[in-house]
Design a protein around this motif. Structure first.
Motif, PDB file in Angstrom:
ATOM      1  N   ILE A  84      41.285  55.049  32.769  1.00 39.53           N
ATOM      2  CA  ILE A  84      41.729  55.678  34.014  1.00 39.53           C
ATOM      3  C   ILE A  84      43.112  56.321  33.847  1.00 39.53           C
ATOM      4  O   ILE A  84      43.352  57.429  34.286  1.00 39.53           O
ATOM      5  CB  ILE A  84      41.762  54.644  35.174  1.00 39.53           C
ATOM      6  CG1 ILE A  84      40.336  54.256  35.570  1.00 39.53           C
ATOM      7  CG2 ILE A  84      42.465  55.214  36.397  1.00 39.53           C
ATOM      8  CD1 ILE A  84      40.254  53.275  36.714  1.00 39.53           C
ATOM      9  N   THR A  85      44.045  55.601  33.192  1.00 35.31           N
ATOM     10  CA  THR A  85      45.432  56.068  33.187  1.00 35.31           C
ATOM     11  C   THR A  85      45.862  56.701  31.873  1.00 35.31           C
ATOM     12  O   THR A  85      46.903  57.340  31.795  1.00 35.31           O
ATOM     13  CB  THR A  85      46.406  54.902  33.442  1.00 35.31           C
ATOM     14  OG1 THR A  85      46.286  53.969  32.357  1.00 35.31           O
ATOM     15  CG2 THR A  85      46.136  54.206  34.741  1.00 35.31           C
ATOM     16  N   ILE A 106      48.618  56.797  37.632  1.00 36.25           N
ATOM     17  CA  ILE A 106      47.664  57.911  37.769  1.00 36.25           C
ATOM     18  C   ILE A 106      48.099  58.796  38.939  1.00 36.25           C
ATOM     19  O   ILE A 106      48.749  58.326  39.877  1.00 36.25           O
ATOM     20  CB  ILE A 106      46.205  57.451  37.999  1.00 36.25           C
ATOM     21  CG1 ILE A 106      46.058  56.688  39.316  1.00 36.25           C
ATOM     22  CG2 ILE A 106      45.663  56.685  36.850  1.00 36.25           C
ATOM     23  CD1 ILE A 106      44.613  56.597  39.768  1.00 36.25           C
ATOM     24  N   GLN A 107      47.758  60.072  38.851  1.00 40.37           N
ATOM     25  CA  GLN A 107      47.968  61.006  39.957  1.00 40.37           C
ATOM     26  C   GLN A 107      46.607  61.173  40.619  1.00 40.37           C
ATOM     27  O   GLN A 107      45.650  61.583  39.977  1.00 40.37           O
ATOM     28  CB  GLN A 107      48.425  62.370  39.410  1.00 40.37           C
ATOM     29  CG  GLN A 107      49.864  62.418  38.979  1.00 40.37           C
ATOM     30  CD  GLN A 107      50.826  62.701  40.136  1.00 40.37           C
ATOM     31  OE1 GLN A 107      50.397  62.858  41.265  1.00 40.37           O
ATOM     32  NE2 GLN A 107      52.104  62.735  39.840  1.00 40.37           N
ATOM     33  N   TYR A 108      46.492  60.798  41.897  1.00 37.19           N
ATOM     34  CA  TYR A 108      45.212  60.938  42.584  1.00 37.19           C
ATOM     35  C   TYR A 108      45.463  61.515  43.968  1.00 37.19           C
ATOM     36  O   TYR A 108      46.237  60.971  44.746  1.00 37.19           O
ATOM     37  CB  TYR A 108      44.508  59.579  42.680  1.00 37.19           C
ATOM     38  CG  TYR A 108      43.099  59.664  43.217  1.00 37.19           C
ATOM     39  CD1 TYR A 108      42.096  60.269  42.455  1.00 37.19           C
ATOM     40  CD2 TYR A 108      42.758  59.184  44.467  1.00 37.19           C
ATOM     41  CE1 TYR A 108      40.809  60.371  42.932  1.00 37.19           C
ATOM     42  CE2 TYR A 108      41.468  59.273  44.959  1.00 37.19           C
ATOM     43  CZ  TYR A 108      40.501  59.875  44.186  1.00 37.19           C
ATOM     44  OH  TYR A 108      39.211  59.988  44.657  1.00 37.19           O
ATOM     45  N   LYS A 112      51.146  59.445  43.480  1.00 34.76           N
ATOM     46  CA  LYS A 112      51.395  58.727  42.231  1.00 34.76           C
ATOM     47  C   LYS A 112      51.104  57.255  42.488  1.00 34.76           C
ATOM     48  O   LYS A 112      51.743  56.624  43.343  1.00 34.76           O
ATOM     49  CB  LYS A 112      52.876  58.884  41.871  1.00 34.76           C
ATOM     50  CG  LYS A 112      53.133  59.436  40.485  1.00 34.76           C
ATOM     51  CD  LYS A 112      54.595  59.747  40.350  1.00 34.76           C
ATOM     52  CE  LYS A 112      55.086  59.180  39.030  1.00 34.76           C
ATOM     53  NZ  LYS A 112      56.484  59.478  38.814  1.00 34.76           N
ATOM     54  N   LEU A 282      37.647  55.346  42.315  1.00 33.12           N
ATOM     55  CA  LEU A 282      38.916  55.933  42.756  1.00 33.12           C
ATOM     56  C   LEU A 282      38.865  56.329  44.237  1.00 33.12           C
ATOM     57  O   LEU A 282      39.849  56.195  44.960  1.00 33.12           O
ATOM     58  CB  LEU A 282      39.272  57.156  41.889  1.00 33.12           C
ATOM     59  CG  LEU A 282      39.620  56.823  40.434  1.00 33.12           C
ATOM     60  CD1 LEU A 282      39.771  58.089  39.613  1.00 33.12           C
ATOM     61  CD2 LEU A 282      40.879  55.982  40.328  1.00 33.12           C
TER      62      LEU A 282
END
Length: 368
Positions: A84-85, A106-108, A112, A282
């Motif tokens: 994921i990261t 992670i940027q979702y 952040k 996510l």
């Protein structure tokens, strides 16, 4: 330390022997209160001890939210985290590969989000075994917990981890109990309720309070609560965290079994090794974090959609929005213009108490 653990074991054994009925509820309530007090003593280390918090456990908070990966050793936490990261956490097919907290980001949806891969929990962590106490102390600071489980043996492990986290005062997917509790100088214990109580009566409440040496208090129940709920409110150090059960290794089961697994509440089946179903995970993470993205609009320009200000939906007032950008803005604040779901008309002129919705656009008007 062993004496407290022995006392806890004695009380647990006595509770197991006691039959649950109306006559024993008073006795069980007192035992539960004693147990909660002993657990608290176990968690708060005495001032004289050295040793510190342990290497690599306290991680600086970055981003708008923090997600902790909790699970038994070798269920695929590190694989999932690195997929994921893109952060490398030591991966191995044997127990206890990760020994310290490994952070990643992670940027979702423009936010952040910090991810923490916590070392594997072992049974008995709440009683001070292994590094469990430090692991769960970090878990208490998270905004959301991913309990990573092996899909081939999910429910047994799920119960053990839940029990360990509950022992540390973490309540998963629950709301604080609707109990009003206030100590007072005199007047005895006054118990009121807006609904009929089936688990507690006035005597049981007084017995639990006397265990905490509280003899003067107002207690008001707004729902049919249990002795455990009352103890949680008196202790006052419980943390309510949303949780998603991540059922890993679905590549090893059949479609029929997968249908059954999908029925477990608050869960998402995935395969960390193959990268299956990460989108669902996510999306669910975003839903449980309950965040709102607010876009800024400078005067005479188009809104800036590239860098939203992300805040919790429950706290998404104009005041919080201004403070998140810079503390000095409120001193010059006159009013704000809002476009989006929270506005009655586009744009709406609002004050600093206005609650914003997800993806609203805000323009701050300063005093001249």
């Amino acid at each position: 330390m062993s004496t407290i653990i022995d006392k806890i074991k004695d009380i647990e054994a006595e509770m197991a022997k006691t039959q649950k009925n109306k006559a024993t509820s008073y006795h069980l309530g007192t035992l539960k209160a004693k147990l909660a007090k002993l657990r608290r003593e176990l968690l708060t280390p005495t001032a004289g001890g050295g040793g510190g918090a342990g290497v690599g456990f306290d991680v600086a908070k970055t981003g708008v939210a923090r997600v902790g990966f909790v699970g038994f050793p070798s269920v695929g936490k590190s694989t999932l985290m690195s997929k994921i990261t893109g952060t490398h956490s030591e991966v191995g097919a044997y127990e206890f590969t990760t020994l310290t907290t490994v952070p990643g980001v992670i940027q979702y949806k423009g936010a952040k989000i910090q991810m923490l891969d916590l070392p594997g929990i072992i049974e008995g962590a709440k009683d001070g075994k292994g590094r469990g106490r430090q692991v769960i102390a970090v878990a208490r600071t998270c905004s959301l917990i991913f309990i990573v489980l092996d899909v081939l043996k999910p429910l047994g492990d799920k119960k053990i981890i839940e029990r360990e986290l509950e022992g540390f005062g973490i309540r998963l997917n629950k709301q604080p109990p609707p109990i009003y509790f206030k100590k007072k100088e005199k007047g005895g214990v006054n118990v009121t309720s807006t609904v009929s109580l089936t688990h507690l009566d006035s005597d049981a409440v007084k017995a639990i309070l006397s265990e905490y040496r509280i003899h003067n208090a107002d207690v008001s129940f707004k729902a049919d609560c249990t002795a455990d709920d009352l103890i949680d409110v008196i202790e006052g150090n419980r943390i309510y965290i949303p949780c998603i059960y991540v059922l890993n290794k679905i590549d090893q089961i059949s479609i029929e079994e997968l249908d059954i697994v999908y029925r477990i509440p608050h869960s998402i089946p995935i395969s960390a090794h193959h990268g299956w179903n990460f989108d669902d995970l996510l999306e669910k993470m975003w839903e449980y974090l309950d965040l709102a993205r607010i876009y800024t609009k400078p005067k005479g320009q188009l809104p800036d959609y590239s860098a939203p200000v992300v805040i919790k939906k429950s706290e998404a007032s104009i005041e919080k929005f201004c403070n998140t950008i810079h503390k000095a803005i409120l001193k010059e604040f006159k009013h704000a213009l809002v476009w989006g779901s929270s506005a009655k008309h586009q744009p709406q002129k609002v004050g600093k108490e206005h609650i914003l919705g997800d993806e609203d656009v805000v323009q701050i008007i300063k005093k001249t």
